[in-house]
Enzyme design. Structure first.
Site, PDB file in Angstrom:
ATOM      1  NE  ARG A  83      56.036  45.519  36.434  1.00 44.97           N
ATOM      2  CZ  ARG A  83      55.423  45.975  37.518  1.00 44.97           C
ATOM      3  NH1 ARG A  83      54.147  45.690  37.742  1.00 44.97           N
ATOM      4  NH2 ARG A  83      56.058  46.744  38.383  1.00 44.97           N
ATOM      5  CG  ASP A  84      53.860  49.415  37.840  1.00 43.57           C
ATOM      6  OD1 ASP A  84      52.666  49.082  37.829  1.00 43.57           O
ATOM      7  OD2 ASP A  84      54.440  49.834  38.857  1.00 43.57           O
TER       8      ASP A  84
ATOM      9  CG  HIS B  16      57.766  51.064  42.423  1.00 42.79           C
ATOM     10  ND1 HIS B  16      58.104  50.392  41.260  1.00 42.79           N
ATOM     11  CD2 HIS B  16      56.416  51.117  42.417  1.00 42.79           C
ATOM     12  CE1 HIS B  16      57.002  50.058  40.594  1.00 42.79           C
ATOM     13  NE2 HIS B  16      55.962  50.495  41.287  1.00 42.79           N
TER      14      HIS B  16
ATOM     15  CG  HIS C 149      52.116  53.494  41.776  1.00 43.17           C
ATOM     16  ND1 HIS C 149      51.601  53.156  40.550  1.00 43.17           N
ATOM     17  CD2 HIS C 149      52.973  52.494  42.105  1.00 43.17           C
ATOM     18  CE1 HIS C 149      52.107  52.001  40.157  1.00 43.17           C
ATOM     19  NE2 HIS C 149      52.953  51.576  41.083  1.00 43.17           N
TER      20      HIS C 149
ATOM     21  CB  CYS D 112      48.742  47.731  41.064  1.00 45.67           C
ATOM     22  SG  CYS D 112      48.763  46.000  41.543  1.00 45.67           S
TER      23      CYS D 112
ATOM     24  CG  ASN E 264      54.898  53.322  37.887  1.00 42.24           C
ATOM     25  OD1 ASN E 264      54.423  52.638  36.983  1.00 42.24           O
ATOM     26  ND2 ASN E 264      55.296  52.803  39.019  1.00 42.24           N
TER      27      ASN E 264
HETATM   28  P1  HMG Z   1      47.342  30.984  41.747  1.00 37.28           P
HETATM   29  O1  HMG Z   1      46.011  30.864  41.093  1.00 37.28           O
HETATM   30  O2  HMG Z   1      47.398  30.962  43.235  1.00 37.28           O
HETATM   31  O3  HMG Z   1      48.421  29.947  41.227  1.00 37.28           O
HETATM   32  O4  HMG Z   1      48.035  32.319  41.228  1.00 37.28           O
HETATM   33  P2  HMG Z   1      48.354  28.540  40.614  1.00 37.28           P
HETATM   34  O5  HMG Z   1      49.749  27.990  40.741  1.00 37.28           O
HETATM   35  O6  HMG Z   1      47.216  27.759  41.219  1.00 37.28           O
HETATM   36  O7  HMG Z   1      48.042  28.783  39.069  1.00 37.28           O
HETATM   37  C1  HMG Z   1      46.842  29.269  38.562  1.00 37.28           C
HETATM   38  C2  HMG Z   1      46.878  29.280  37.050  1.00 37.28           C
HETATM   39  O8  HMG Z   1      47.901  30.187  36.608  1.00 37.28           O
HETATM   40  C3  HMG Z   1      47.247  27.929  36.467  1.00 37.28           C
HETATM   41  O9  HMG Z   1      46.659  27.865  35.174  1.00 37.28           O
HETATM   42  C4  HMG Z   1      48.737  28.044  36.309  1.00 37.28           C
HETATM   43  O10 HMG Z   1      49.241  27.190  35.313  1.00 37.28           O
HETATM   44  C5  HMG Z   1      48.913  29.486  35.892  1.00 37.28           C
HETATM   45  P3  HMG Z   1      45.298  27.043  34.926  1.00 37.28           P
HETATM   46  O11 HMG Z   1      45.609  25.647  35.383  1.00 37.28           O
HETATM   47  O12 HMG Z   1      44.244  27.703  35.776  1.00 37.28           O
HETATM   48  O13 HMG Z   1      45.069  27.185  33.451  1.00 37.28           O
HETATM   49  N1  HMG Z   1      50.192  30.047  36.285  1.00 37.28           N
HETATM   50  C6  HMG Z   1      50.998  30.718  35.440  1.00 37.28           C
HETATM   51  N2  HMG Z   1      50.887  31.013  34.145  1.00 37.28           N
HETATM   52  C7  HMG Z   1      51.902  31.713  33.586  1.00 37.28           C
HETATM   53  N3  HMG Z   1      52.999  32.125  34.271  1.00 37.28           N
HETATM   54  C8  HMG Z   1      53.123  31.839  35.583  1.00 37.28           C
HETATM   55  C9  HMG Z   1      52.099  31.101  36.203  1.00 37.28           C
HETATM   56  N4  HMG Z   1      51.922  30.670  37.476  1.00 37.28           N
HETATM   57  C10 HMG Z   1      50.753  30.025  37.513  1.00 37.28           C
HETATM   58  N5  HMG Z   1      54.201  32.258  36.240  1.00 37.28           N
HETATM   59  C11 HMG Z   1      49.917  33.692  40.717  1.00 37.28           C
HETATM   60  C12 HMG Z   1      49.293  32.738  41.704  1.00 37.28           C
HETATM   61  C13 HMG Z   1      51.112  34.342  41.402  1.00 37.28           C
HETATM   62  C14 HMG Z   1      50.378  32.908  39.485  1.00 37.28           C
HETATM   63  C15 HMG Z   1      48.859  34.748  40.324  1.00 37.28           C
HETATM   64  O14 HMG Z   1      48.314  35.289  41.484  1.00 37.28           O
HETATM   65  C16 HMG Z   1      49.421  35.840  39.468  1.00 37.28           C
HETATM   66  O15 HMG Z   1      49.823  35.614  38.343  1.00 37.28           O
HETATM   67  N6  HMG Z   1      49.450  37.078  39.974  1.00 37.28           N
HETATM   68  C17 HMG Z   1      50.014  38.179  39.219  1.00 37.28           C
HETATM   69  C18 HMG Z   1      49.826  39.437  39.927  1.00 37.28           C
HETATM   70  C19 HMG Z   1      50.497  40.564  39.175  1.00 37.28           C
HETATM   71  O16 HMG Z   1      51.152  40.384  38.164  1.00 37.28           O
HETATM   72  N7  HMG Z   1      50.288  41.781  39.703  1.00 37.28           N
HETATM   73  C20 HMG Z   1      50.850  42.948  39.129  1.00 37.28           C
HETATM   74  C21 HMG Z   1      52.339  43.039  39.319  1.00 37.28           C
HETATM   75  S1  HMG Z   1      52.821  43.526  40.975  1.00 37.28           S
HETATM   76  C22 HMG Z   1      52.718  45.251  40.949  1.00 37.28           C
HETATM   77  O17 HMG Z   1      52.254  45.830  40.008  1.00 37.28           O
HETATM   78  C23 HMG Z   1      53.295  45.991  42.112  1.00 37.28           C
HETATM   79  C24 HMG Z   1      54.649  46.643  41.815  1.00 37.28           C
HETATM   80  O18 HMG Z   1      54.566  47.547  40.724  1.00 37.28           O
HETATM   81  C25 HMG Z   1      55.126  47.391  43.048  1.00 37.28           C
HETATM   82  C26 HMG Z   1      54.046  48.339  43.570  1.00 37.28           C
HETATM   83  O19 HMG Z   1      53.745  49.330  42.918  1.00 37.28           O
HETATM   84  O20 HMG Z   1      53.500  47.981  44.619  1.00 37.28           O
HETATM   85  C27 HMG Z   1      55.716  45.585  41.479  1.00 37.28           C
HETATM   86 MG    MG Z   2      53.959  49.569  40.843  1.00 38.51          MG
END
Ligand code: HMG
Ligand code: MG
Length: 302
Positions: free
Chosen positions: A15-16, A207, A209, A240, A249
């Site tokens: 994933r990450d 966690h 990086h 990220c 990571n």
């Molecule tokens: P949004 O635009 O505010 O939400 O995004 P929305 O509800 O208005 O939806 C926008 C579009 O996304 C729509 O599609 C929804 O249907 C679709 P459209 O009508 O435009 O075609 N949608 C989805 N599709 C599939 N699965 C879903 C989903 N939800 C909405 N679950 C949202 C808000 C949270 C969805 C968006 O900002 C997003 O997906 N963000 C993902 C961010 C992400 O994955 N970041 C990386 C992971 S976190 C990380 O790496 C940190 C970590 O490792 C810890 C660290 O190191 O810090 C964990």
């Molecule tokens: Mg991370």
């Protein structure tokens, strides 16, 4: 000095590690990576993310990945879910553990999940409830716990506030995430100590990086406080998409080499990890950033 006798490592490379890869990594490669990792002894593999494919295109095949993996008994296959839509998809895909992911920085929360910290907690509440009803484990990740690319240093009080709100939702394990790798050992130890005052130590995970080369030192500092769950990625994969310049990571091979050298049990086969790190690096066409991984691989192939 007292160190834990054993450590749980949550492998996050599927994933990450892969989410930030520009070229789409074929589903079959993701599946093979997860299978190899489970075979190497991990109890917990972060396998997919059910997020918007527009935001993170690399994770768009989560359902196919989850459908294609071999389920090794006892292994927890986790999935990130930002909202109910993500939860429903993760449930249908058979995820064993749901990960809600927030931040201790308003600016990062906006960039990463397009809402404020308070709004994110509101979105997580039904996810947490549904996960509990479905009998799934619930983990909470808190980004920018040691610094934010947009806001700079993160006050410990802000991290504790988010930890407390997640605790109120029923989160079982708390990932204290140094998203951009800026933390240093004393600050890390202070933060972990402060979190341990409100959360039992066995529920806290580090966690880290490795952007500034501090991750192993931060793990050591956390171990001294008693933390014994850490996240890592084979070959140091990762980054990220919403934290510019953030590198991978900490490399699993480096963490395992250090822990085994300290006599700490992980249940992992280091040789299998070295082979898997070399294999995934060749698949994505990038050299491994794991120092121990590279050294052990060369030693065995010379
Ligand atoms: P949004 O635009 O505010 O939400 O995004 P929305 O509800 O208005 O939806 C926008 C579009 O996304 C729509 O599609 C929804 O249907 C679709 P459209 O009508 O435009 O075609 N949608 C989805 N599709 C599939 N699965 C879903 C989903 N939800 C909405 N679950 C949202 C808000 C949270 C969805 C968006 O900002 C997003 O997906 N963000 C993902 C961010 C992400 O994955 N970041 C990386 C992971 S976190 C990380 O790496 C940190 C970590 O490792 C810890 C660290 O190191 O810090 C964990
Ligand atoms: Mg991370």
């Amino acid at each position: 000095m007292n160190f834990p006798l054993s450590v749980k490592i949550v492998e996050v490379s599927p994933r990450d590690g892969l989410q930030n890869e520009k070229n789409f990594v074929p589903t079959a490669i993701k599946i093979e990576l997860i299978n190899r990792l489970a075979q190497a002894g991990f109890q917990n593999v972060e396998s997919a993310s059910f997020v918007s494919p527009k935001w993170v295109p690399q994770m768009a095949d989560g359902a196919d990945v989850m459908a294609g993996i071999e389920r090794r008994p006892g292994v927890i296959y986790s999935a990130l879910t930002p909202n109910m839509r993500g939860f429903e998809a993760a449930l249908a895909a058979g995820a064993d553990e749901i990960v809600i992911f927030g931040a201790a920085s308003e600016a990062f929360s906006q960039r990463n999940i397009n809402c404020s910290i308070a709004e994110s907690i509101e979105r997580f509440a039904p996810v947490a409830q549904a996960a509990q009803q479905a009998g799934l484990r619930l983990r909470g990740s808190i980004s920018c716990a040691l610094g934010c690319p947009y806001e700079g240093e993160t006050p410990i009080a802000t991290v504790l506030d988010v930890v407390g709100r997640m605790q109120a939702l029923g989160v079982e394990e708390f990932d204290i995430a140094d998203t951009i790798g800026v933390g240093t050992p004393l600050k890390t130890a202070q933060l972990m100590q402060a979190v341990a005052e409100i959360i039992p130590i066995e529920r806290i995970a580090g966690h880290f990086h490795d952007t500034y080369g501090q991750a192993l030192a931060n793990i050591l500092a956390s171990l001294q406080v008693g933390v014994h769950i850490f996240h890592s990625s084979v070959a140091g994969l990762g980054g990220c998409p919403y934290a510019k310049g953030a590198t991978g990571n900490v490399a699993t091979e480096d963490v395992v080499y250090m822990l085994h050298g300290m006599g700490i049990h992980t249940g992992l086969d280091l040789n299998a990890l070295v082979q898997t790190g070399a294999w995934i690096s060749s698949q994505i066409g990038k050299p491994s950033t794991s120092r121990a991984g590279r050294a052990l691989y060369l030693k065995d192939t010379l």
